[in-house]
Write a protein that holds these residues in place. Structure first.
Motif, PDB file in Angstrom:
ATOM      1  N   ASP A   1       0.851  -1.185   0.000  1.00  0.00           N
ATOM      2  CA  ASP A   1       0.000   0.000   0.000  1.00  0.00           C
ATOM      3  C   ASP A   1       0.891   1.240   0.000  1.00  0.00           C
ATOM      4  OD1 ASP A   1      -1.803   2.014   0.375  1.00  0.00           O
ATOM      5  OD2 ASP A   1      -2.748   1.168   2.161  1.00  0.00           O
ATOM      6  N   ALA A   2       0.937   1.939  -1.133  1.00  0.00           N
ATOM      7  CA  ALA A   2       1.760   3.142  -1.255  1.00  0.00           C
ATOM      8  C   ALA A   2       1.013   4.400  -0.832  1.00  0.00           C
ATOM      9  CB  ALA A   2       2.264   3.289  -2.685  1.00  0.00           C
ATOM     10  N   GLY A   3      -0.219   4.257  -0.324  1.00  0.00           N
ATOM     11  CA  GLY A   3      -0.969   5.411   0.139  1.00  0.00           C
ATOM     12  C   GLY A   3      -1.666   6.132  -0.997  1.00  0.00           C
ATOM     13  N   VAL A   4      -1.843   7.430  -0.816  1.00  0.00           N
ATOM     14  CA  VAL A   4      -2.586   8.238  -1.786  1.00  0.00           C
ATOM     15  C   VAL A   4      -1.739   8.505  -3.025  1.00  0.00           C
ATOM     16  CG1 VAL A   4      -3.816  10.412  -2.152  1.00  0.00           C
ATOM     17  CG2 VAL A   4      -3.845   9.324   0.104  1.00  0.00           C
ATOM     18  N   ASP A   5      -2.354   8.341  -4.177  1.00  0.00           N
ATOM     19  CA  ASP A   5      -1.701   8.724  -5.430  1.00  0.00           C
ATOM     20  C   ASP A   5      -1.966  10.217  -5.646  1.00  0.00           C
ATOM     21  OD1 ASP A   5      -0.656   9.066  -7.906  1.00  0.00           O
ATOM     22  OD2 ASP A   5      -2.039   7.719  -8.948  1.00  0.00           O
ATOM     23  N   THR A   6      -0.963  11.037  -5.367  1.00  0.00           N
ATOM     24  CA  THR A   6      -1.130  12.498  -5.444  1.00  0.00           C
ATOM     25  C   THR A   6      -0.815  13.064  -6.813  1.00  0.00           C
ATOM     26  OG1 THR A   6       1.147  12.846  -4.675  1.00  0.00           O
ATOM     27  CG2 THR A   6      -0.570  12.705  -2.990  1.00  0.00           C
ATOM     28  N   THR A   7      -0.566  12.197  -7.791  1.00  0.00           N
ATOM     29  CA  THR A   7      -0.176  12.698  -9.110  1.00  0.00           C
ATOM     30  C   THR A   7      -1.381  13.071  -9.966  1.00  0.00           C
ATOM     31  OG1 THR A   7      -0.120  10.452 -10.015  1.00  0.00           O
ATOM     32  CG2 THR A   7       1.919  11.307  -9.062  1.00  0.00           C
ATOM     33  N   GLY A   8      -2.572  12.609  -9.589  1.00  0.00           N
ATOM     34  CA  GLY A   8      -3.752  12.898 -10.387  1.00  0.00           C
ATOM     35  C   GLY A   8      -4.414  14.198  -9.981  1.00  0.00           C
TER      36      GLY A   8
ATOM     37  N   ILE B   1      -7.038   6.710  -2.896  1.00  0.00           N
ATOM     38  CA  ILE B   1      -6.664   6.737  -1.484  1.00  0.00           C
ATOM     39  C   ILE B   1      -5.669   5.639  -1.143  1.00  0.00           C
ATOM     40  CG2 ILE B   1      -7.519   6.633   0.884  1.00  0.00           C
ATOM     41  CD1 ILE B   1      -8.267   9.138  -0.646  1.00  0.00           C
ATOM     42  N   ASN B   2      -5.941   4.428  -1.579  1.00  0.00           N
ATOM     43  CA  ASN B   2      -5.030   3.317  -1.325  1.00  0.00           C
ATOM     44  C   ASN B   2      -4.484   2.810  -2.650  1.00  0.00           C
ATOM     45  OD1 ASN B   2      -7.302   2.874   1.085  1.00  0.00           O
ATOM     46  ND2 ASN B   2      -5.190   2.614   1.721  1.00  0.00           N
ATOM     47  N   GLN B   3      -3.289   3.260  -2.956  1.00  0.00           N
ATOM     48  CA  GLN B   3      -2.635   2.889  -4.211  1.00  0.00           C
ATOM     49  C   GLN B   3      -1.756   1.663  -3.970  1.00  0.00           C
ATOM     50  OE1 GLN B   3       0.459   4.954  -7.419  1.00  0.00           O
ATOM     51  NE2 GLN B   3       0.265   5.725  -5.341  1.00  0.00           N
ATOM     52  N   PHE B   4      -2.115   0.542  -4.549  1.00  0.00           N
ATOM     53  CA  PHE B   4      -1.353  -0.688  -4.364  1.00  0.00           C
ATOM     54  C   PHE B   4      -0.371  -0.864  -5.517  1.00  0.00           C
ATOM     55  CE2 PHE B   4      -5.150  -1.446  -1.855  1.00  0.00           C
ATOM     56  CZ  PHE B   4      -4.599  -1.933  -0.677  1.00  0.00           C
ATOM     57  N   LYS B   5       0.884  -1.117  -5.134  1.00  0.00           N
ATOM     58  CA  LYS B   5       1.940  -1.314  -6.118  1.00  0.00           C
ATOM     59  C   LYS B   5       2.551  -2.697  -5.941  1.00  0.00           C
ATOM     60  CE  LYS B   5       3.336   3.553  -6.578  1.00  0.00           C
ATOM     61  NZ  LYS B   5       4.482   4.501  -6.498  1.00  0.00           N
TER      62      LYS B   5
ATOM     63  N   ALA C   1       9.873   2.462   1.559  1.00  0.00           N
ATOM     64  CA  ALA C   1       9.344   3.249   0.444  1.00  0.00           C
ATOM     65  C   ALA C   1       8.532   4.401   1.019  1.00  0.00           C
ATOM     66  CB  ALA C   1       8.483   2.388  -0.474  1.00  0.00           C
ATOM     67  N   TYR C   2       8.331   5.432   0.202  1.00  0.00           N
ATOM     68  CA  TYR C   2       7.538   6.579   0.641  1.00  0.00           C
ATOM     69  C   TYR C   2       6.051   6.271   0.487  1.00  0.00           C
ATOM     70  CZ  TYR C   2      11.781   9.343   0.878  1.00  0.00           C
ATOM     71  OH  TYR C   2      13.016   9.819   1.215  1.00  0.00           O
ATOM     72  N   ARG C   3       5.279   6.788   1.441  1.00  0.00           N
ATOM     73  CA  ARG C   3       3.831   6.580   1.440  1.00  0.00           C
ATOM     74  C   ARG C   3       3.157   7.890   1.831  1.00  0.00           C
ATOM     75  NH1 ARG C   3      -0.329   5.052   4.932  1.00  0.00           N
ATOM     76  NH2 ARG C   3      -1.885   3.686   3.947  1.00  0.00           N
TER      77      ARG C   3
ATOM     78  N   VAL D   1      -0.909  -8.689   0.708  1.00  0.00           N
ATOM     79  CA  VAL D   1      -0.622  -7.288   1.007  1.00  0.00           C
ATOM     80  C   VAL D   1       0.381  -7.198   2.147  1.00  0.00           C
ATOM     81  CG1 VAL D   1      -1.580  -5.062   1.681  1.00  0.00           C
ATOM     82  CG2 VAL D   1      -2.915  -6.606   0.243  1.00  0.00           C
ATOM     83  N   CYS D   2       1.430  -6.399   1.967  1.00  0.00           N
ATOM     84  CA  CYS D   2       2.483  -6.251   2.977  1.00  0.00           C
ATOM     85  C   CYS D   2       1.992  -5.447   4.186  1.00  0.00           C
ATOM     86  CB  CYS D   2       3.700  -5.541   2.379  1.00  0.00           C
ATOM     87  SG  CYS D   2       4.497  -6.458   1.043  1.00  0.00           S
ATOM     88  N   GLN D   3       2.573  -5.753   5.338  1.00  0.00           N
ATOM     89  CA  GLN D   3       2.365  -4.916   6.517  1.00  0.00           C
ATOM     90  C   GLN D   3       3.347  -3.739   6.448  1.00  0.00           C
ATOM     91  OE1 GLN D   3       3.123  -8.413   7.022  1.00  0.00           O
ATOM     92  NE2 GLN D   3       0.941  -8.777   6.714  1.00  0.00           N
ATOM     93  N   PHE D   4       2.999  -2.628   7.084  1.00  0.00           N
ATOM     94  CA  PHE D   4       3.904  -1.474   7.035  1.00  0.00           C
ATOM     95  C   PHE D   4       3.835  -0.689   8.330  1.00  0.00           C
ATOM     96  CE2 PHE D   4      -0.160  -0.194   5.175  1.00  0.00           C
ATOM     97  CZ  PHE D   4      -0.451   0.981   5.845  1.00  0.00           C
TER      98      PHE D   4
END
Length: 221
Positions: free
Chosen positions: A47-54, A61-65, A126-128, A171-174
């Motif tokens: 879970d990389a968090g919010v995709d702020t590029t759009g 809100i929850n961008q999975f990579k 990674a950044y989130r 899904v990974c824990q973070f």
């Protein structure tokens, strides 16, 4: 007669020592004779968090990579290969995820399967980004460094295939990385001057006394 008895005793001791030396170490268990296998395959995401590029109306809100190019370890206790539980230590198999987070690995197993197997991923940072609040009509996000881990414990493997494809399984824990965990430091030293004009004189500088200096640091993932 006494000499014969002494020789017989010495021969028995030497024979026992020779047999004991031929016994393999527990940590060197040979698995090459096993013909059954279990294939573990799956796809890992984080879970990389919010995709702020759009745009504002297109934020995810929850961008999975995919977890790309990370090592997946499968740790099997040697005692699982001998259900008498006499062996110590464990055998570790490993593979690497591809660009899409997929992995697959074949593990030798007994016909009865293996117990107490641990499957884990090489941790990474990674950044989130997370949504914090609204300022007027604009959302405010906060971006921090996070540590991602993934582990499955007490897994039982049977001959055949097993896949971890459920949402909760892949899904990974973070957790957020605290700057206090970083042991290395650097010291930045400088001198800040303010340019100003005084009458007809230009290009005059004076020390920026009591000024606040802000630094923005980007930590490598």
């Amino acid at each position: 007669m006494k000499k014969f008895n002494l020789f017989a005793v010495l021969l028995a001791v030497i024979s026992f020592a020779f047999i004991a030396c031929e016994r393999p170490e527990q940590s060197e268990m040979d698995l090459s004779d096993l013909t059954d296998t279990a294939t573990i395959s799956g796809a890992l995401v984080y879970d990389a968090g919010v995709d702020t590029t759009g745009s504002v109306d297109q934020y995810v809100i929850n961008q999975f990579k995919p977890v790309a190019n990370r090592t997946v370890f499968v740790e099997v206790p040697y005692s699982s290969y001998n259900f008498n539980g006499n062996q110590e230590g464990s055998k570790i198999f490993e593979t690497t995820t591809d660009a899409q987070g997929n992995f697959s690995i074949e593990i030798p197993t007994t016909s009865n399967g293996l117990r107490n197997v641990t499957i884990r991923m090489q941790e990474f940072t990674a950044y989130r980004s997370e949504y914090k609040k609204m300022e007027g009509s604009s959302p405010v996000f906060e971006t921090d460094m996070y540590r991602y881990t993934w582990v499955k414990e007490n897994v039982t493997l049977k001959p055949g295939s097993i896949e971890f494809m459920k949402e909760d399984d892949r899904v990974c824990q973070f957790e957020k990385v605290s700057l206090e965990e970083l042991k290395e430091t650097i010291t930045l030293v400088g001198n800040i001057q303010l340019a100003y004009e005084a009458g007809f004189r230009k290009g005059i500088y004076k020390a920026a006394a009591n000024a606040t200096v802000e630094f923005e640091a980007e930590y490598p993932e």
